[in-house]
Design a protein around this motif. Sequence first.
Motif, PDB file in Angstrom:
ATOM      1  N   GLU A   1      99.045  21.648  27.904  1.00  0.00           N
ATOM      2  CA  GLU A   1      99.384  20.836  26.424  1.00  0.00           C
ATOM      3  C   GLU A   1      99.696  21.449  25.643  1.00  0.00           C
ATOM      4  O   GLU A   1      98.955  22.394  25.659  1.00  0.00           O
ATOM      5  CB  GLU A   1      97.843  20.164  26.939  1.00  0.00           C
TER       6      GLU A   1
ATOM      7  N   PRO B   1      99.390  21.818  21.904  1.00  0.00           N
ATOM      8  CA  PRO B   1      97.852  22.098  20.851  1.00  0.00           C
ATOM      9  C   PRO B   1      97.709  21.075  20.310  1.00  0.00           C
ATOM     10  O   PRO B   1      98.886  20.547  19.511  1.00  0.00           O
ATOM     11  CB  PRO B   1      97.931  23.952  20.243  1.00  0.00           C
ATOM     12  N   PRO B   2      96.483  20.964  19.607  1.00  0.00           N
ATOM     13  CA  PRO B   2      96.373  19.808  18.472  1.00  0.00           C
ATOM     14  C   PRO B   2      96.955  20.152  17.098  1.00  0.00           C
ATOM     15  O   PRO B   2      97.365  20.904  16.700  1.00  0.00           O
ATOM     16  CB  PRO B   2      94.518  19.084  18.052  1.00  0.00           C
ATOM     17  N   VAL B   3      97.509  18.832  16.792  1.00  0.00           N
ATOM     18  CA  VAL B   3      98.628  19.375  15.339  1.00  0.00           C
ATOM     19  C   VAL B   3      96.993  19.764  14.115  1.00  0.00           C
ATOM     20  O   VAL B   3      95.900  18.688  14.238  1.00  0.00           O
ATOM     21  CB  VAL B   3      98.593  17.541  14.765  1.00  0.00           C
TER      22      VAL B   3
ATOM     23  N   LYS C   1      91.389  18.296  13.042  1.00  0.00           N
ATOM     24  CA  LYS C   1      92.524  18.635  14.074  1.00  0.00           C
ATOM     25  C   LYS C   1      93.014  17.403  15.552  1.00  0.00           C
ATOM     26  O   LYS C   1      91.754  16.871  15.663  1.00  0.00           O
ATOM     27  CB  LYS C   1      91.500  19.504  15.356  1.00  0.00           C
ATOM     28  N   GLY C   2      94.122  17.140  14.394  1.00  0.00           N
ATOM     29  CA  GLY C   2      94.507  15.674  15.550  1.00  0.00           C
ATOM     30  C   GLY C   2      94.412  14.202  14.338  1.00  0.00           C
ATOM     31  O   GLY C   2      94.842  14.805  13.833  1.00  0.00           O
ATOM     32  N   ASN C   3      94.520  13.656  15.070  1.00  0.00           N
ATOM     33  CA  ASN C   3      95.396  12.463  13.913  1.00  0.00           C
ATOM     34  C   ASN C   3      94.494  11.024  13.853  1.00  0.00           C
ATOM     35  O   ASN C   3      95.245  10.819  13.035  1.00  0.00           O
ATOM     36  CB  ASN C   3      97.142  11.954  15.363  1.00  0.00           C
ATOM     37  N   LYS C   4      93.474  11.123  14.385  1.00  0.00           N
ATOM     38  CA  LYS C   4      92.407   9.922  14.502  1.00  0.00           C
ATOM     39  C   LYS C   4      91.755   9.919  13.477  1.00  0.00           C
ATOM     40  O   LYS C   4      91.462   9.041  13.681  1.00  0.00           O
ATOM     41  CB  LYS C   4      91.932   9.627  16.010  1.00  0.00           C
TER      42      LYS C   4
ATOM     43  N   GLU D   1      87.312  15.663  15.608  1.00  0.00           N
ATOM     44  CA  GLU D   1      88.557  16.102  15.332  1.00  0.00           C
ATOM     45  C   GLU D   1      87.830  16.943  14.000  1.00  0.00           C
ATOM     46  O   GLU D   1      88.727  17.967  13.657  1.00  0.00           O
ATOM     47  CB  GLU D   1      89.373  15.400  14.939  1.00  0.00           C
TER      48      GLU D   1
END
Length: 142
Positions: free
Chosen positions: A35, A37-39, A69-72, A130
């Motif tokens: 996987e 790593p988170p953006v 950490k992430g896009n949501k 996130e």
Amino acid sequence: MFVIICASFTLETFMPILMLLSLLLMPTYLFAEEEAPPVIQYVDMKPDFIVNLAAPKTYMRAKLQLMIKGNKLLPEITKNMPAIRHSLLLYFGDLRAQDLQTSEQREVLRTGSLQVIKATLKKCFIDDEELGDVFFTEILVQ
């Protein structure tokens, strides 16, 4: 008859067949991709915070950035920025200049600010999973 047919094959003829069978029977988890790593994104909370502190004639100016950490979560942070800023202004307004002198006290300010932001997101029914951290990139107390 089967024995006679198999006897005519040598190890060299069976080797490619055995290799192919072993690859087909190999577990698929060996080929699974790792996987990514988170953006990680940083959100600058503009404008700067300028707050009258609890002690008379003292104020604090601070620049904050949120680590996501992430896009949501990014659109939800942007949409609810007024509520987040309001909660932080109330939190900062209860502080005194003496509470912000040492690096340990400023670390308490950082962790307290993160808890205030998470509580505000929960009030807005937003999952704060996130939200990574909050960073003070500048603090001035006068």
